[in-house]
Design a protein around this motif. Structure first.
Motif, PDB file in Angstrom:
ATOM      1  N   PRO A 281       0.844  -1.198   0.000  1.00 33.63           N
ATOM      2  CA  PRO A 281       0.000   0.000   0.000  1.00 33.63           C
ATOM      3  C   PRO A 281       0.878   1.246   0.000  1.00 33.63           C
ATOM      4  O   PRO A 281       1.862   1.318   0.749  1.00 33.63           O
ATOM      5  N   VAL A 282       0.522   2.210  -0.823  1.00 33.75           N
ATOM      6  CA  VAL A 282       1.319   3.432  -0.965  1.00 33.75           C
ATOM      7  C   VAL A 282       0.374   4.619  -1.106  1.00 33.75           C
ATOM      8  O   VAL A 282      -0.635   4.519  -1.818  1.00 33.75           O
ATOM      9  N   PHE A 283       0.719   5.724  -0.471  1.00 32.12           N
ATOM     10  CA  PHE A 283      -0.083   6.927  -0.633  1.00 32.12           C
ATOM     11  C   PHE A 283       0.144   7.525  -2.016  1.00 32.12           C
ATOM     12  O   PHE A 283       1.241   7.445  -2.587  1.00 32.12           O
ATOM     13  N   GLU A 284      -0.898   8.122  -2.529  1.00 29.75           N
ATOM     14  CA  GLU A 284      -0.823   8.775  -3.845  1.00 29.75           C
ATOM     15  C   GLU A 284       0.278   9.816  -3.843  1.00 29.75           C
ATOM     16  O   GLU A 284       0.461  10.541  -2.862  1.00 29.75           O
ATOM     17  N   GLU A 285       1.045   9.864  -4.922  1.00 29.89           N
ATOM     18  CA  GLU A 285       2.154  10.779  -5.164  1.00 29.89           C
ATOM     19  C   GLU A 285       3.414  10.407  -4.383  1.00 29.89           C
ATOM     20  O   GLU A 285       4.435  11.089  -4.508  1.00 29.89           O
ATOM     21  N   ALA A 286       3.381   9.348  -3.621  1.00 26.18           N
ATOM     22  CA  ALA A 286       4.581   8.859  -2.931  1.00 26.18           C
ATOM     23  C   ALA A 286       5.367   7.948  -3.869  1.00 26.18           C
ATOM     24  O   ALA A 286       4.814   7.414  -4.830  1.00 26.18           O
TER      25      ALA A 286
ATOM     26  N   ASN B  30       4.479   4.335 -18.455  1.00 31.95           N
ATOM     27  CA  ASN B  30       3.781   4.854 -17.271  1.00 31.95           C
ATOM     28  C   ASN B  30       4.717   5.364 -16.183  1.00 31.95           C
ATOM     29  O   ASN B  30       4.340   5.402 -15.010  1.00 31.95           O
ATOM     30  N   GLY B  31       5.935   5.765 -16.555  1.00 33.93           N
ATOM     31  CA  GLY B  31       6.854   6.354 -15.600  1.00 33.93           C
ATOM     32  C   GLY B  31       7.618   5.363 -14.738  1.00 33.93           C
ATOM     33  O   GLY B  31       8.318   5.747 -13.802  1.00 33.93           O
ATOM     34  N   PHE B  32       7.491   4.068 -15.010  1.00 30.90           N
ATOM     35  CA  PHE B  32       8.208   3.057 -14.241  1.00 30.90           C
ATOM     36  C   PHE B  32       9.623   2.842 -14.776  1.00 30.90           C
ATOM     37  O   PHE B  32       9.889   3.036 -15.961  1.00 30.90           O
TER      38      PHE B  32
ATOM     39  N   VAL C 295       3.417   7.815  -7.507  1.00 35.10           N
ATOM     40  CA  VAL C 295       2.364   6.936  -8.024  1.00 35.10           C
ATOM     41  C   VAL C 295       1.029   7.661  -8.112  1.00 35.10           C
ATOM     42  O   VAL C 295       0.767   8.636  -7.401  1.00 35.10           O
ATOM     43  N   HIS C 296       0.175   7.129  -8.982  1.00 31.13           N
ATOM     44  CA  HIS C 296      -1.179   7.647  -9.174  1.00 31.13           C
ATOM     45  C   HIS C 296      -2.191   6.560  -8.871  1.00 31.13           C
ATOM     46  O   HIS C 296      -1.862   5.365  -8.858  1.00 31.13           O
ATOM     47  N   ILE C 297      -3.420   6.979  -8.662  1.00 34.27           N
ATOM     48  CA  ILE C 297      -4.498   6.024  -8.407  1.00 34.27           C
ATOM     49  C   ILE C 297      -4.550   4.964  -9.506  1.00 34.27           C
ATOM     50  O   ILE C 297      -4.780   3.779  -9.249  1.00 34.27           O
ATOM     51  N   SER C 298      -4.288   5.383 -10.719  1.00 33.85           N
ATOM     52  CA  SER C 298      -4.391   4.467 -11.863  1.00 33.85           C
ATOM     53  C   SER C 298      -3.317   3.382 -11.863  1.00 33.85           C
ATOM     54  O   SER C 298      -3.384   2.446 -12.662  1.00 33.85           O
ATOM     55  N   ASP C 299      -2.333   3.498 -10.978  1.00 30.73           N
ATOM     56  CA  ASP C 299      -1.290   2.471 -10.892  1.00 30.73           C
ATOM     57  C   ASP C 299      -1.724   1.268 -10.059  1.00 30.73           C
ATOM     58  O   ASP C 299      -0.984   0.277  -9.962  1.00 30.73           O
ATOM     59  N   THR C 300      -2.900   1.353  -9.448  1.00 27.89           N
ATOM     60  CA  THR C 300      -3.410   0.220  -8.687  1.00 27.89           C
ATOM     61  C   THR C 300      -3.585  -0.986  -9.595  1.00 27.89           C
ATOM     62  O   THR C 300      -4.336  -0.931 -10.567  1.00 27.89           O
ATOM     63  N   ALA C 301      -2.854  -2.052  -9.304  1.00 25.46           N
ATOM     64  CA  ALA C 301      -2.854  -3.238 -10.169  1.00 25.46           C
ATOM     65  C   ALA C 301      -1.979  -4.306  -9.528  1.00 25.46           C
ATOM     66  O   ALA C 301      -1.389  -4.106  -8.466  1.00 25.46           O
TER      67      ALA C 301
ATOM     68  N   THR D 124       5.105 -14.594  -7.994  1.00 26.26           N
ATOM     69  CA  THR D 124       3.729 -14.724  -7.507  1.00 26.26           C
ATOM     70  C   THR D 124       2.959 -13.418  -7.523  1.00 26.26           C
ATOM     71  O   THR D 124       1.770 -13.396  -7.250  1.00 26.26           O
ATOM     72  N   GLY D 125       3.634 -12.321  -7.844  1.00 26.04           N
ATOM     73  CA  GLY D 125       2.948 -11.054  -8.005  1.00 26.04           C
ATOM     74  C   GLY D 125       2.939 -10.192  -6.751  1.00 26.04           C
ATOM     75  O   GLY D 125       3.020 -10.693  -5.625  1.00 26.04           O
ATOM     76  N   THR D 126       2.847  -8.889  -6.957  1.00 27.15           N
ATOM     77  CA  THR D 126       2.708  -7.915  -5.872  1.00 27.15           C
ATOM     78  C   THR D 126       1.510  -7.036  -6.184  1.00 27.15           C
ATOM     79  O   THR D 126       1.454  -6.434  -7.259  1.00 27.15           O
ATOM     80  N   ARG D 127       0.580  -6.994  -5.263  1.00 23.05           N
ATOM     81  CA  ARG D 127      -0.600  -6.146  -5.451  1.00 23.05           C
ATOM     82  C   ARG D 127      -0.298  -4.752  -4.919  1.00 23.05           C
ATOM     83  O   ARG D 127      -0.091  -4.572  -3.716  1.00 23.05           O
ATOM     84  N   LEU D 128      -0.265  -3.788  -5.821  1.00 20.88           N
ATOM     85  CA  LEU D 128      -0.009  -2.394  -5.453  1.00 20.88           C
ATOM     86  C   LEU D 128      -1.337  -1.680  -5.275  1.00 20.88           C
ATOM     87  O   LEU D 128      -2.148  -1.650  -6.197  1.00 20.88           O
ATOM     88  N   THR D 129      -1.532  -1.134  -4.091  1.00 23.56           N
ATOM     89  CA  THR D 129      -2.745  -0.384  -3.782  1.00 23.56           C
ATOM     90  C   THR D 129      -2.369   1.055  -3.481  1.00 23.56           C
ATOM     91  O   THR D 129      -1.532   1.314  -2.610  1.00 23.56           O
ATOM     92  N   ILE D 130      -2.978   1.981  -4.205  1.00 20.83           N
ATOM     93  CA  ILE D 130      -2.692   3.393  -4.012  1.00 20.83           C
ATOM     94  C   ILE D 130      -3.762   3.987  -3.106  1.00 20.83           C
ATOM     95  O   ILE D 130      -4.959   3.881  -3.393  1.00 20.83           O
ATOM     96  N   ILE D 131      -3.315   4.619  -2.046  1.00 22.13           N
ATOM     97  CA  ILE D 131      -4.216   5.212  -1.059  1.00 22.13           C
ATOM     98  C   ILE D 131      -4.383   6.694  -1.366  1.00 22.13           C
ATOM     99  O   ILE D 131      -3.394   7.420  -1.444  1.00 22.13           O
TER     100      ILE D 131
END
Lengths: 112, 113
Positions: free
Chosen positions: A12-17, A61-63, A81-87, A104-111
């Motif tokens: 989990p990451v805050f938006e713009e962090a 996408n800036g990665f 990061v942006h909200i749209s990076d949630t994936a 196995t993947g990492t779920r990125l959640t933008i707060i």
């Protein structure tokens, strides 16, 4: 045999962090490395790849990701990061650029 | 340009029933892949085709799974009979050649009851 380890199942990451998603691999030979992104109910999309040359690879996408042979790592980063990076993000390795072995993947959640 | 097309997108069946998935790769792509993606896992290769030839099917459970790519274009993956543990997403991908970037379809989500 090749393998990939993504230690963080959820990030989990805050938006713009900034964010870093970790990927370590094991292989007995030279490898090609990839990061894919999977949005909900969609197929995988290639973010970036390392085949040879510069160890710092820039993708969509800036990665970006940096290949570190001594640490057998290929961590993915984004400075803001942006909200749209949630994936879901998947790291993959290939020894002959044919058969891909995925982590196995990492779920990125933008707060917000 | 159309991407990799898969159908159906969702399928619910009862165990012991047969099921088939269809994939149409990007035009001109000679290499076609079928992957299995279990919940919370990364995709795992089931079979890879070079044109109409299956060049890597070592991970395909041949007792119940079969695949074909008769004309070297579209492909069908079949399970007969399906088991509860087959519930997963089945992804198809294609590339121009074996060493080229793989493009993935949206997948078929199979639920076996």
């Amino acid at each position: 045999a090749q393998s990939v380890t993504q230690l963080d199942s959820q990030v989990p990451v805050f938006e713009e962090a900034p964010v870093e998603l970790r990927c370590n691999y094991s292989s007995s030979v030279s490898v090609y490395l990839f990061w894919y992104v999977q949005y909900p109910n969609q197929g995988l999309q290639l973010l970036l790849k390392y085949l040879s040359g510069s160890t710092l690879v820039k993708g969509i996408n800036g990665f970006e990701a940096e290949f570190n042979k001594s640490q057998t790592s290929f961590h993915l980063r984004k400075p803001s990061v942006h909200i749209s990076d949630t994936a879901e993000y998947f790291c993959a390795v290939s020894e002959g650029n044919e058969k891909l072995t995925f982590g196995t993947g990492t779920r990125l959640t933008i707060i917000p | 340009e159309a991407g990799v097309v898969q159908s159906p997108r969702y399928k619910i069946i009862e165990k012991k029933q047969p099921v088939a998935f269809w994939c149409n790769p990007i035009s001109g792509h000679n290499t076609l892949y079928w992957y299995l993606q279990n919940l919370g896992q990364g995709p795992e290769l089931l079979i890879r085709y070079e044109n109409e030839e299956a060049v890597d099917d070592s991970q395909l459970p041949k007792d119940r799974f079969s695949a074909e790519r008769l004309k070297g274009v579209d492909s069908t993956l079949k399970i007969q009979p399906a088991e509860l543990g087959d519930s997963a997403v089945y992804l198809c991908a294609s590339s121009f050649g074996a060493g080229d970037e793989q493009f993935f379809g949206p997948g078929t989500r199979l639920t076996v009851l």
